[in-house]
Design a protein around this motif. Structure first.
Motif, PDB file in Angstrom:
ATOM      1  N   GLY A   9       0.814  -1.202   0.000  1.00  0.00           N
ATOM      2  CA  GLY A   9       0.000   0.000   0.000  1.00  0.00           C
ATOM      3  C   GLY A   9       0.854   1.260   0.000  1.00  0.00           C
ATOM      4  O   GLY A   9       2.085   1.194   0.130  1.00  0.00           O
ATOM      5  N   GLY A  10       0.174   2.392  -0.134  1.00  0.00           N
ATOM      6  CA  GLY A  10       0.893   3.659  -0.112  1.00  0.00           C
ATOM      7  C   GLY A  10       0.069   4.778  -0.694  1.00  0.00           C
ATOM      8  O   GLY A  10      -1.140   4.637  -0.907  1.00  0.00           O
ATOM      9  N   LEU A  11       0.747   5.890  -0.947  1.00  0.00           N
ATOM     10  CA  LEU A  11       0.119   7.075  -1.529  1.00  0.00           C
ATOM     11  C   LEU A  11       0.418   7.103  -3.027  1.00  0.00           C
ATOM     12  O   LEU A  11       1.591   6.966  -3.425  1.00  0.00           O
ATOM     13  N   VAL A  12      -0.604   7.274  -3.824  1.00  0.00           N
ATOM     14  CA  VAL A  12      -0.430   7.306  -5.275  1.00  0.00           C
ATOM     15  C   VAL A  12      -1.349   8.375  -5.856  1.00  0.00           C
ATOM     16  O   VAL A  12      -2.428   8.646  -5.303  1.00  0.00           O
ATOM     17  N   GLN A  13      -0.924   8.972  -6.956  1.00  0.00           N
ATOM     18  CA  GLN A  13      -1.747   9.978  -7.613  1.00  0.00           C
ATOM     19  C   GLN A  13      -2.863   9.334  -8.418  1.00  0.00           C
ATOM     20  O   GLN A  13      -2.735   8.168  -8.846  1.00  0.00           O
TER      21      GLN A  13
END
Length: 116
Positions: A9-13
């Motif tokens: 998981g993570g931050l993505v645009q």
């Protein structure tokens, strides 16, 4: 004991991609269907995708059809969720799940945030 451990998981645009993994242990992985669920803030947990034990068939929520792909590697005891064309509404905690010997088995979840 049975363990399901998610990662990736993570931050993505918006429009980006992520690949989630779920490593399983403590049971005969190749005998069980595996699923991915997600839960957004203030919403109920929902089924995203499910794959059969041998990986020959999969089903998806309408909201992710054509964008997400579930797969598995029974030699590695791992199930994956490839997520493409991500949207802000895909933001949620994603959980790996199986029903094993009559019991619900959940991972701890991995956060996916889609934001610019």
């Amino acid at each position: 004991q049975v363990q399901l451990v998610e990662s990736g998981g993570g931050l993505v645009q918006p429009g980006g991609s992520l690949r989630l993994s779920c490593a399983a242990s403590g049971f005969t992985f190749s005998m069980y269907a595996m699923s991915w669920y997600r839960q957004a803030p203030g919403k109920e947990r929902e089924l995203v995708a499910v794959i059969t034990s041998a990986g020959g068939s999969a089903n998806y929520a309408d909201s992710v059809k054509g964008r997400f792909t579930i797969s598995r590697d029974n030699a590695k005891n791992t199930v994956y969720l490839q997520m493409n064309s991500l949207k802000p509404e895909d933001t949620a905690v994603y959980y790996c799940y199986t029903r094993q010997r009559g019991s619900d088995r959940w991972g701890q979840g991995t956060q996916v945030t889609v934001s610019s």
